[in-house]
Design a protein around this motif. Structure first.
Motif: not given
Length: 410
Positions: A117-121
């Motif tokens: 996914t594409l998120v702020d870790a």
């Protein structure tokens, strides 16, 4: 009558939000103001140090509080990256176990393969810890808490039920779990499940409202779930809750599926590091007589302007102050500057972004840094070359942004 009832509920939520913010910030300001007053009147170095640390700690709590509010409003400053949630969860297992505590059982049921996914870790980890802490507080001391990941597909209403190419152990789910606002597409579902007290229907209707909490006074801010909600929505997903009183709760985060990007190429082992130190003069020493870097600071808050200008001058910058963009443009017509440090939201009808655009055209050699206490402004800067400094910032953060410019100065 129905519209009036909805409006009354909204006004009640706004009142609770403003009251909660005022209460928490008044406590923080009491610590800061009291600490500064003691620092001003005492000559005892140890006492001054203790009060300074207390005031700084209170300011940092205020920073976290505003961060939670911005997360709820979906205006926080996210740094999304292509990541595998399974790998991130496994890496954080020791911290997650500490969040739950030793008496409870924490299990992980992660899907086979990747969970891309594409998120702020960092924000995802904070959201997951929030959910685990809530599950812990709602469960008995010997409870079981489980973190799960799974592939999830939302089919458009008019679309036929097609094969999803998912593993047999991860069947396609119907629309009974996800919330109604989730757009059709493929997602990674992250679930935190517990066998605790559960929630009633009345609680479920209000669970995402800021400052709403069922915990006792002093045991919760009521911002945990609202922060998780804001982060998930800002990341392009959504959240749902399944709960039954006395049987437990399942909270599901749906984050858009995203193909993992390849890792960046690493430099060759024998590559020589670039020298970023200022060039020495003929004697081999840095030129102590070099002209100072001229910086124009555009800030309408006198307190912020005074503190920041004082710090910059101690760092060797020559600083001029302007209260708005109009004053800044006047300064730029009569003086030359190396750096522009400007707030984004200012009075006078010209924003910091508009000012930066004009400066970039008229003075292309000026290094531009924009700042704001409303990190949602960063969305407007994604396609620009300018640096962004979110408020509140520390002298160290500002120093790091200006270090590159200082290193470039002959």
């Amino acid at each position: 009558a129905e519209a009036e009832l909805v409006r009354a509920h909204r006004l009640e939520a706004v009142g609770r939000l403003t009251g909660g913010v005022a209460h928490d910030f008044n406590n923080l300001l009491t610590v800061i103001m009291g600490g500064l007053e003691i620092i001003r009147k005492t000559d005892d170095p140890a006492r001054r140090q203790k009060m300074a640390e207390a005031a700084l700690a209170a300011a940092r709590r205020g920073e976290r509080l505003t961060g939670q509010l911005l997360a709820f409003s979906r205006r926080q400053n996210l740094r999304p990256a292509s990541i595998d949630l399974n790998a991130l969860i496994r890496e954080g297992e020791p911290l997650l176990h500490k969040a739950v505590g030793d008496g409870m059982t924490l299990q992980f049921k992660l899907k086979r393969g990747l969970a891309p996914t594409l998120v702020d870790a960092a924000k995802f980890e904070a959201a997951l810890i929030n959910l685990l802490v809530n599950a812990r507080d709602a469960s008995p001391s010997d409870a079981r808490i489980c973190v799960e990941t799974a592939d999830y597909m939302v089919i458009p209403p008019a679309a036929p039920m097609l094969a999803l190419n998912l593993p047999a152990s991860e069947p396609a789910h119907t629309g009974t779990v996800h919330p109604s606002d989730l757009q059709p597409g493929r997602y990674i579902r992250v679930t935190v499940a517990d066998n605790g007290a559960g929630m009633t229907d009345d609680v479920l209707k209000r669970v995402f409202e800021p400052f709403f909490t069922t915990k006792g006074v002093g045991h919760g801010t009521g911002l945990g779930l609202s922060q998780v909600y804001g982060f998930t929505r800002q990341s392009g997903g959504s959240i749902s809750i399944q709960s039954t009183p006395d049987k437990g709760t399942r909270i599901n985060l749906f984050l858009p599926w995203h193909t993992l990007s390849p890792p960046p190429a690493e430099a060759a082992p024998d590559a020589e590091p670039r020298d970023t130190q200022p060039a020495p003069d003929a004697s081999g020493e840095p030129d102590a007589d070099a002209a100072p870097i001229r910086l124009l600071m555009v800030e309408d808050d006198p307190g912020v302007a005074e503190v920041t200008a004082t710090f910059l001058r101690t760092e060797g910058f020559a600083v001029d102050l302007a209260r708005n963009a109009t004053e800044a443009l006047t300064c730029l017509q009569t003086h030359s500057y190396d750096v522009l440090l400007s707030d984004i939201l200012m009075p006078g009808g010209i924003s910091g972004i508009e000012l930066a655009r004009r400066v970039a055209v008229e003075c292309p050699d000026v290094h531009i840094i924009l700042s704001s206490g409303f990190p949602g402004e960063v969305e407007a800067l994604r396609q620009t070359p300018w640096a962004f400094l979110p408020k509140p910032y520390t002298p160290g953060q500002l120093r790091a942004l200006l270090a590159h410019k200082k290193d470039q100065t002959p």
